[in-house]
Design a protein around this motif. Structure first.
Motif, PDB file in Angstrom:
ATOM      1  N   ALA A 100       0.808  -1.068  -0.119  1.00  0.00           N
ATOM      2  CA  ALA A 100       0.108   0.150   0.139  1.00  0.00           C
ATOM      3  C   ALA A 100       0.975   1.416   0.084  1.00  0.00           C
ATOM      4  O   ALA A 100       2.076   1.218   0.479  1.00  0.00           O
ATOM      5  CB  ALA A 100      -1.071  -0.038   1.083  1.00  0.00           C
ATOM      6  N   THR A 101       0.276   2.459  -0.519  1.00  0.00           N
ATOM      7  CA  THR A 101       1.073   3.550  -0.620  1.00  0.00           C
ATOM      8  C   THR A 101       0.159   4.586  -0.261  1.00  0.00           C
ATOM      9  O   THR A 101      -1.064   4.561  -0.754  1.00  0.00           O
ATOM     10  CB  THR A 101       1.672   3.790  -1.950  1.00  0.00           C
ATOM     11  OG1 THR A 101       2.681   2.763  -2.356  1.00  0.00           O
ATOM     12  CG2 THR A 101       2.527   5.004  -2.105  1.00  0.00           C
ATOM     13  N   ILE A 102       0.601   5.650   0.274  1.00  0.00           N
ATOM     14  CA  ILE A 102      -0.529   6.684   0.557  1.00  0.00           C
ATOM     15  C   ILE A 102       0.388   8.304   0.122  1.00  0.00           C
ATOM     16  O   ILE A 102       1.518   8.117   0.371  1.00  0.00           O
ATOM     17  CB  ILE A 102      -0.899   7.066   2.017  1.00  0.00           C
ATOM     18  CG1 ILE A 102      -1.942   8.135   2.015  1.00  0.00           C
ATOM     19  CG2 ILE A 102       0.215   6.985   2.991  1.00  0.00           C
ATOM     20  CD1 ILE A 102      -2.619   8.144   3.577  1.00  0.00           C
ATOM     21  N   ASN A 103      -0.097   9.064  -0.317  1.00  0.00           N
ATOM     22  CA  ASN A 103       0.633  10.256  -0.941  1.00  0.00           C
ATOM     23  C   ASN A 103       0.794  11.259   0.211  1.00  0.00           C
ATOM     24  O   ASN A 103       0.178  11.092   1.238  1.00  0.00           O
ATOM     25  CB  ASN A 103      -0.183  10.931  -2.184  1.00  0.00           C
ATOM     26  CG  ASN A 103      -1.383  11.742  -1.713  1.00  0.00           C
ATOM     27  OD1 ASN A 103      -2.157  11.279  -0.813  1.00  0.00           O
ATOM     28  ND2 ASN A 103      -1.721  12.652  -2.642  1.00  0.00           N
ATOM     29  N   TRP A 104       1.252  12.455  -0.172  1.00  0.00           N
ATOM     30  CA  TRP A 104       1.710  13.251   1.196  1.00  0.00           C
ATOM     31  C   TRP A 104       0.671  13.628   1.937  1.00  0.00           C
ATOM     32  O   TRP A 104       0.634  13.835   3.126  1.00  0.00           O
ATOM     33  CB  TRP A 104       2.642  14.270   0.645  1.00  0.00           C
ATOM     34  CG  TRP A 104       1.948  15.634  -0.005  1.00  0.00           C
ATOM     35  CD1 TRP A 104       1.550  15.367  -1.505  1.00  0.00           C
ATOM     36  CD2 TRP A 104       1.252  16.626   0.301  1.00  0.00           C
ATOM     37  NE1 TRP A 104       0.805  16.251  -1.898  1.00  0.00           N
ATOM     38  CE2 TRP A 104       0.669  17.199  -0.829  1.00  0.00           C
ATOM     39  CE3 TRP A 104       1.502  17.221   1.619  1.00  0.00           C
ATOM     40  CZ2 TRP A 104       0.061  18.361  -0.878  1.00  0.00           C
ATOM     41  CZ3 TRP A 104       0.779  18.496   1.480  1.00  0.00           C
ATOM     42  CH2 TRP A 104      -0.098  19.026   0.492  1.00  0.00           C
ATOM     43  N   THR A 128      -6.203  -1.200   4.725  1.00  0.00           N
ATOM     44  CA  THR A 128      -6.225   0.387   4.593  1.00  0.00           C
ATOM     45  C   THR A 128      -5.135   0.968   4.977  1.00  0.00           C
ATOM     46  O   THR A 128      -4.487   0.676   6.246  1.00  0.00           O
ATOM     47  CB  THR A 128      -7.446   0.791   5.485  1.00  0.00           C
ATOM     48  OG1 THR A 128      -8.632   0.092   4.827  1.00  0.00           O
ATOM     49  CG2 THR A 128      -7.455   2.277   5.387  1.00  0.00           C
ATOM     50  N   ILE A 129      -4.427   1.663   4.233  1.00  0.00           N
ATOM     51  CA  ILE A 129      -3.444   2.487   4.661  1.00  0.00           C
ATOM     52  C   ILE A 129      -3.746   3.969   5.216  1.00  0.00           C
ATOM     53  O   ILE A 129      -4.629   4.550   4.629  1.00  0.00           O
ATOM     54  CB  ILE A 129      -2.204   2.803   3.795  1.00  0.00           C
ATOM     55  CG1 ILE A 129      -0.847   3.441   4.095  1.00  0.00           C
ATOM     56  CG2 ILE A 129      -2.855   3.580   2.468  1.00  0.00           C
ATOM     57  CD1 ILE A 129       0.234   3.344   3.109  1.00  0.00           C
ATOM     58  N   SER A 130      -3.109   4.412   6.280  1.00  0.00           N
ATOM     59  CA  SER A 130      -3.511   5.929   6.747  1.00  0.00           C
ATOM     60  C   SER A 130      -2.394   6.344   7.467  1.00  0.00           C
ATOM     61  O   SER A 130      -1.201   5.681   7.618  1.00  0.00           O
ATOM     62  CB  SER A 130      -4.698   5.679   7.657  1.00  0.00           C
ATOM     63  OG  SER A 130      -4.517   4.849   8.720  1.00  0.00           O
TER      64      SER A 130
END
Length: 116
Positions: free
Chosen positions: A49-53, A69-71
């Motif tokens: 998983a990846t989350i932007n800034w 779920t990434i957070s």
């Protein structure tokens, strides 16, 4: 110097849930993308998983879609990976990463084992 410390891994049964945490020091995560990766025994490390800034965009790899779920909570400088309906194939070492100046910095990982 940037450091990442993962925690929350363990041994669980299929169908269980688990939440991994990643505490970051040395950089403020509110300005940086972050990710989680898994390395299973004998296999290459893969992106989970990846989350932007700013948290407005999230991407999930393969079987993580719909279950993980990434957070990130900027006030705690901490990222999370919530995992549900875990399967044996989710077993591996989970690594947290943060993008600092286009270079990914890695933690040391936390082991997740899914077994009946």
């Amino acid at each position: 110097q940037v450091h990442l410390v993962e925690s929350g891994g363990g041994v669980v049964q299929p169908g269980d849930s688990l939440t991994l945490s990643c505490v970051v020091s040395g950089v403020t995560i509110s300005n940086h993308a972050m990710g989680w990766h898994r390395e299973a025994p004998g296999e290459d490390r893969v992106n989970v998983a990846t989350i932007n800034w700013d948290g407005s965009f999230k991407r999930y790899g393969g079987s993580a879609k719909g279950r993980f779920t990434i957070s990130k909570v900027n006030a705690k400088n901490t990222a999370y990976l919530q995992m549900e309906d875990l399967k044996p194939e989710d077993t591996g070492v989970y690594y947290c990463t943060v993008d600092v100046d286009s270079r990914w910095v890695w933690g040391l990982g936390t082991q997740v084992t899914v077994s009946s």
